[in-house]
Write an enzyme that holds these catalytic residues in place. Sequence first.
Site, PDB file in Angstrom:
ATOM      1  N   ASP A 233       0.865  -1.189   0.000  1.00  0.00           N
ATOM      2  CA  ASP A 233       0.000   0.000   0.000  1.00  0.00           C
ATOM      3  C   ASP A 233       0.891   1.225   0.000  1.00  0.00           C
ATOM      4  OD1 ASP A 233      -0.087   0.960   3.180  1.00  0.00           O
ATOM      5  OD2 ASP A 233       0.066  -1.212   2.943  1.00  0.00           O
TER       6      ASP A 233
ATOM      7  N   GLU B 278      -7.479   4.856  12.508  1.00  0.00           N
ATOM      8  CA  GLU B 278      -6.310   4.709  13.374  1.00  0.00           C
ATOM      9  C   GLU B 278      -6.362   5.579  14.625  1.00  0.00           C
ATOM     10  OE1 GLU B 278      -2.571   5.007  11.295  1.00  0.00           O
ATOM     11  OE2 GLU B 278      -3.465   4.316   9.409  1.00  0.00           O
TER      12      GLU B 278
END
Length: 298
Positions: A102, A194
């Site tokens: 990613d 996150e």
Amino acid sequence: MTSRNTNPMAAVQKKRAVSTATRKRGTSSSKSPRAPKKKQEQPGRAMPIWVRNILAVTIVGCFSIAFYYFCIRPYAYRWKPCHGLKEYGVCIPNGYDIHGIDISHYQGKIDWNRLLQNKETASPLHFIFMKATEGGDHNDTTFEANFANARNHGFIRGAYHFYIPSTDALKQADFFIRTVKLTSGDLPPVLDVEVTGRKEKKELQQGIKRWLDRVESHYGVKPILYTSYKFKTRYLDDSIFNTYPYWIAHYYVDSVKYQGKWDFWQHTDVGSVPGIKEDVDLNVFNGSLEELKKLTIR
């Protein structure tokens, strides 16, 4: 009869001589430095040697523990024996055949022709996730070019949004929808969670659910939920979030500790991939290439 000689001038001179000698002695005495007085030492106790030794050992021990915890422990896997295949600068997890990365603007400009050659390695790269958006108005500057290049070079591609809890969830969802045009063969959209943004757990979950619902309604497929192992178990432990494909971030371990179902595993953030100058995240898919393709949009 004898007479004594008395000379007046001699007497005066003698008197002057005595006076002059007296003045010199006085001047010499006044100019001579006085001896400095000795300062009396203040009574006190010196630190015993054994106490100093214990203090020194304690300081060195604390420094060594801190150095290990912050500087060595996170990267200890670099020195661990690699029981499987070592590639891209790290030990590749055993038992997984489908690998991917990613990327975002942090990786800089990518040499896509060289990156394509990683399809021919012992751990070939099959899929690439790319950061598209963040919050309600921030585009990743490399997304458009990376997204097109990934398709043109034959990679299975996906796009993700970085969630900001303090920004309205529907505003973020609509921003992602306007930015990302997914087509057949692309992986489902990804929500990267996150941080809590100091939101209460229930409020955080409600906002995330609103984003997922809006995006699922638009693309017609369940989004992938990305978050770390610890974040998932602490903040997204509601069973409703177990219905989404799960992309788990869990670094520097030999195997996933999460007991539930997961689809992707981001196992390191320091991969060294030819074609990309900066360190890159490495991932594995928990299944076969055919199962990965079944997960894509049709």
